[in-house]
Scaffold this motif. Sequence first.
Motif, PDB file in Angstrom:
ATOM      1  N   ASN A   6      -6.775  48.852  55.502  1.00  0.00           N
ATOM      2  CA  ASN A   6      -7.170  47.583  56.132  1.00  0.00           C
ATOM      3  C   ASN A   6      -8.285  46.887  55.359  1.00  0.00           C
ATOM      4  OD1 ASN A   6      -5.320  48.030  58.166  1.00  0.00           O
ATOM      5  ND2 ASN A   6      -6.819  48.750  59.642  1.00  0.00           N
ATOM      6  N   HIS A   7      -9.036  47.646  54.579  1.00  0.00           N
ATOM      7  CA  HIS A   7     -10.116  47.072  53.763  1.00  0.00           C
ATOM      8  C   HIS A   7      -9.707  46.914  52.305  1.00  0.00           C
ATOM      9  CE1 HIS A   7     -13.217  46.816  56.814  1.00  0.00           C
ATOM     10  NE2 HIS A   7     -12.729  47.933  57.299  1.00  0.00           N
ATOM     11  N   GLY A   8      -8.383  46.997  52.043  1.00  0.00           N
ATOM     12  CA  GLY A   8      -7.863  46.693  50.715  1.00  0.00           C
ATOM     13  C   GLY A   8      -7.582  47.865  49.806  1.00  0.00           C
ATOM     14  N   ALA A   9      -7.579  49.078  50.323  1.00  0.00           N
ATOM     15  CA  ALA A   9      -7.350  50.254  49.478  1.00  0.00           C
ATOM     16  C   ALA A   9      -5.938  50.288  48.922  1.00  0.00           C
ATOM     17  CB  ALA A   9      -7.613  51.532  50.260  1.00  0.00           C
ATOM     18  N   ILE A  10      -5.848  50.680  47.671  1.00  0.00           N
ATOM     19  CA  ILE A  10      -4.572  51.018  47.044  1.00  0.00           C
ATOM     20  C   ILE A  10      -4.525  52.541  47.077  1.00  0.00           C
ATOM     21  CG2 ILE A  10      -3.230  50.974  44.907  1.00  0.00           C
ATOM     22  CD1 ILE A  10      -4.935  48.378  44.240  1.00  0.00           C
TER      23      ILE A  10
ATOM     24  N   GLY B 149      -9.449  47.285  44.490  1.00  0.00           N
ATOM     25  CA  GLY B 149      -9.225  46.048  43.756  1.00  0.00           C
ATOM     26  C   GLY B 149      -9.764  46.035  42.344  1.00  0.00           C
ATOM     27  N   SER B 150     -10.967  46.569  42.123  1.00  0.00           N
ATOM     28  CA  SER B 150     -11.567  46.535  40.794  1.00  0.00           C
ATOM     29  C   SER B 150     -12.404  47.792  40.561  1.00  0.00           C
ATOM     30  CB  SER B 150     -12.455  45.300  40.624  1.00  0.00           C
ATOM     31  OG  SER B 150     -13.206  45.398  39.431  1.00  0.00           O
ATOM     32  N   THR B 151     -11.880  48.680  39.737  1.00  0.00           N
ATOM     33  CA  THR B 151     -12.585  49.922  39.452  1.00  0.00           C
ATOM     34  C   THR B 151     -13.956  49.649  38.831  1.00  0.00           C
ATOM     35  OG1 THR B 151     -10.513  51.120  39.215  1.00  0.00           O
ATOM     36  CG2 THR B 151     -12.450  52.111  38.190  1.00  0.00           C
ATOM     37  N   ALA B 152     -14.022  48.705  37.915  1.00  0.00           N
ATOM     38  CA  ALA B 152     -15.302  48.392  37.261  1.00  0.00           C
ATOM     39  C   ALA B 152     -16.327  47.881  38.267  1.00  0.00           C
ATOM     40  CB  ALA B 152     -15.100  47.373  36.146  1.00  0.00           C
ATOM     41  N   ALA B 153     -15.906  47.011  39.182  1.00  0.00           N
ATOM     42  CA  ALA B 153     -16.827  46.482  40.195  1.00  0.00           C
ATOM     43  C   ALA B 153     -17.265  47.589  41.155  1.00  0.00           C
ATOM     44  CB  ALA B 153     -16.169  45.343  40.970  1.00  0.00           C
ATOM     45  N   GLU B 154     -16.350  48.479  41.499  1.00  0.00           N
ATOM     46  CA  GLU B 154     -16.685  49.584  42.402  1.00  0.00           C
ATOM     47  C   GLU B 154     -17.662  50.546  41.740  1.00  0.00           C
ATOM     48  OE1 GLU B 154     -12.876  51.169  43.806  1.00  0.00           O
ATOM     49  OE2 GLU B 154     -12.174  49.099  43.891  1.00  0.00           O
ATOM     50  N   GLU B 155     -17.469  50.802  40.463  1.00  0.00           N
ATOM     51  CA  GLU B 155     -18.390  51.652  39.709  1.00  0.00           C
ATOM     52  C   GLU B 155     -19.788  51.016  39.669  1.00  0.00           C
ATOM     53  OE1 GLU B 155     -18.282  53.960  35.417  1.00  0.00           O
ATOM     54  OE2 GLU B 155     -16.778  52.447  35.857  1.00  0.00           O
ATOM     55  N   ALA B 156     -19.827  49.729  39.477  1.00  0.00           N
ATOM     56  CA  ALA B 156     -21.109  49.011  39.432  1.00  0.00           C
ATOM     57  C   ALA B 156     -21.828  49.088  40.773  1.00  0.00           C
ATOM     58  CB  ALA B 156     -20.884  47.556  39.017  1.00  0.00           C
ATOM     59  N   VAL B 157     -21.086  48.984  41.874  1.00  0.00           N
ATOM     60  CA  VAL B 157     -21.676  49.089  43.205  1.00  0.00           C
ATOM     61  C   VAL B 157     -22.348  50.450  43.372  1.00  0.00           C
ATOM     62  CG1 VAL B 157     -21.068  49.386  45.652  1.00  0.00           C
ATOM     63  CG2 VAL B 157     -20.223  47.417  44.400  1.00  0.00           C
ATOM     64  N   CYS B 158     -21.692  51.517  42.920  1.00  0.00           N
ATOM     65  CA  CYS B 158     -22.248  52.865  43.039  1.00  0.00           C
ATOM     66  C   CYS B 158     -23.508  53.038  42.196  1.00  0.00           C
ATOM     67  CB  CYS B 158     -21.214  53.908  42.627  1.00  0.00           C
ATOM     68  SG  CYS B 158     -19.824  54.030  43.766  1.00  0.00           S
ATOM     69  N   GLN B 159     -23.654  52.246  41.151  1.00  0.00           N
ATOM     70  CA  GLN B 159     -24.839  52.341  40.295  1.00  0.00           C
ATOM     71  C   GLN B 159     -25.980  51.448  40.777  1.00  0.00           C
ATOM     72  OE1 GLN B 159     -22.840  51.420  36.615  1.00  0.00           O
ATOM     73  NE2 GLN B 159     -22.788  53.578  36.033  1.00  0.00           N
ATOM     74  N   ALA B 160     -25.647  50.389  41.518  1.00  0.00           N
ATOM     75  CA  ALA B 160     -26.669  49.419  41.918  1.00  0.00           C
ATOM     76  C   ALA B 160     -27.048  49.477  43.400  1.00  0.00           C
ATOM     77  CB  ALA B 160     -26.207  48.007  41.572  1.00  0.00           C
ATOM     78  N   SER B 161     -26.104  49.785  44.276  1.00  0.00           N
ATOM     79  CA  SER B 161     -26.410  49.763  45.712  1.00  0.00           C
ATOM     80  C   SER B 161     -25.808  50.980  46.400  1.00  0.00           C
ATOM     81  CB  SER B 161     -25.949  48.442  46.332  1.00  0.00           C
ATOM     82  OG  SER B 161     -24.563  48.243  46.110  1.00  0.00           O
ATOM     83  N   VAL B 162     -24.711  50.807  47.125  1.00  0.00           N
ATOM     84  CA  VAL B 162     -24.081  51.948  47.799  1.00  0.00           C
ATOM     85  C   VAL B 162     -22.578  51.717  47.914  1.00  0.00           C
ATOM     86  CG1 VAL B 162     -24.676  51.071  50.096  1.00  0.00           C
ATOM     87  CG2 VAL B 162     -24.118  53.468  49.826  1.00  0.00           C
ATOM     88  N   GLY B 163     -21.835  52.713  47.454  1.00  0.00           N
ATOM     89  CA  GLY B 163     -20.380  52.693  47.583  1.00  0.00           C
ATOM     90  C   GLY B 163     -19.961  53.670  48.665  1.00  0.00           C
TER      91      GLY B 163
ATOM     92  N   HIS C 133     -11.272  56.346  44.270  1.00  0.00           N
ATOM     93  CA  HIS C 133     -11.444  57.541  43.445  1.00  0.00           C
ATOM     94  C   HIS C 133     -11.426  57.250  41.954  1.00  0.00           C
ATOM     95  CE1 HIS C 133     -11.371  60.803  46.529  1.00  0.00           C
ATOM     96  NE2 HIS C 133     -11.177  59.707  47.239  1.00  0.00           N
ATOM     97  N   ASP C 134     -10.803  56.165  41.524  1.00  0.00           N
ATOM     98  CA  ASP C 134     -10.850  55.827  40.097  1.00  0.00           C
ATOM     99  C   ASP C 134     -12.304  55.600  39.668  1.00  0.00           C
ATOM    100  OD1 ASP C 134      -8.099  55.996  40.080  1.00  0.00           O
ATOM    101  OD2 ASP C 134      -7.759  53.830  39.952  1.00  0.00           O
ATOM    102  N   ALA C 135     -13.058  54.856  40.459  1.00  0.00           N
ATOM    103  CA  ALA C 135     -14.467  54.608  40.140  1.00  0.00           C
ATOM    104  C   ALA C 135     -15.281  55.894  40.243  1.00  0.00           C
ATOM    105  CB  ALA C 135     -15.050  53.538  41.066  1.00  0.00           C
ATOM    106  N   LEU C 136     -15.038  56.699  41.281  1.00  0.00           N
ATOM    107  CA  LEU C 136     -15.768  57.957  41.442  1.00  0.00           C
ATOM    108  C   LEU C 136     -15.496  58.901  40.275  1.00  0.00           C
ATOM    109  CD1 LEU C 136     -15.242  58.591  45.267  1.00  0.00           C
ATOM    110  CD2 LEU C 136     -17.264  57.649  44.136  1.00  0.00           C
ATOM    111  N   ASP C 137     -14.247  58.940  39.817  1.00  0.00           N
ATOM    112  CA  ASP C 137     -13.901  59.798  38.682  1.00  0.00           C
ATOM    113  C   ASP C 137     -14.603  59.338  37.411  1.00  0.00           C
ATOM    114  OD1 ASP C 137     -12.261  61.237  40.391  1.00  0.00           O
ATOM    115  OD2 ASP C 137     -10.388  60.387  39.620  1.00  0.00           O
ATOM    116  N   ARG C 138     -14.659  58.034  37.194  1.00  0.00           N
ATOM    117  CA  ARG C 138     -15.356  57.516  36.010  1.00  0.00           C
ATOM    118  C   ARG C 138     -16.849  57.821  36.074  1.00  0.00           C
ATOM    119  NH1 ARG C 138     -13.042  51.594  34.585  1.00  0.00           N
ATOM    120  NH2 ARG C 138     -15.097  51.529  33.610  1.00  0.00           N
ATOM    121  N   LEU C 139     -17.442  57.688  37.249  1.00  0.00           N
ATOM    122  CA  LEU C 139     -18.868  58.017  37.405  1.00  0.00           C
ATOM    123  C   LEU C 139     -19.118  59.499  37.135  1.00  0.00           C
ATOM    124  CD1 LEU C 139     -19.680  55.951  40.588  1.00  0.00           C
ATOM    125  CD2 LEU C 139     -20.749  55.639  38.353  1.00  0.00           C
TER     126      LEU C 139
END
Length: 193
Positions: free
Chosen positions: A11-15, A29-43, A177-183
């Motif tokens: 419901n929140h856009g997950a693939i 939607g965007s692995t790069a944006a999700e990775e950035a969120v985890c580095q700057a605020s909270v994912g 998980h794509d962003a979490l795996d990259r982190l």
Amino acid sequence: MVSPLETVARNHGAIVVERHGRRVPASFGSTAAEEAVCQASVGMSDRSDRDTFELRGDPVAIETALTELGPLVWASFIGADRALVRCEAETSPEVSDVLEHYGDVAAQIRTAAYAVIGLVGPRASELLNEVDLTPSGLIIREGRDSFEIVLPADHGPQLWDFLIEAGKPFDLACVGHDALDRLAASRRTGRSA
């Protein structure tokens, strides 16, 4: 295995994809944006890809078992003689083998009984200090800026939606998980993602 959070994550856009026999959100939607969120605020993520054990028994024996398991697990006591233990699904057999050697500890895999919401990022702790998760949510610290909230499976979707709203002042965003795996890969190699 289907996560108790799958519908709310969709419901929140997950693939959603299947990895290692479990259905997990790959991205929102965007692995790069999700990775950035985890580095700057909270994912915020669905961590149903991991296993949950319930341990019951002598508290000293539980502590000793947890010490032996070391970096394979992260855990929290939920009573004087009970603990919840979390581990990666691929290390679950090794965790089971170690726990079998402790006669004073009864261990059960209870992954399906729980929903687990991960919070990752420099503002995760700040968010957790502002929300009241009692009585149903247990917070387990996985790492410096990484936490898991473990709660009964049927309460998971409600908490997900609550955290979406409560997390707005902290710039919370859903991450896959794509962003979490990259982190995780960047942490292992010691470079910034």
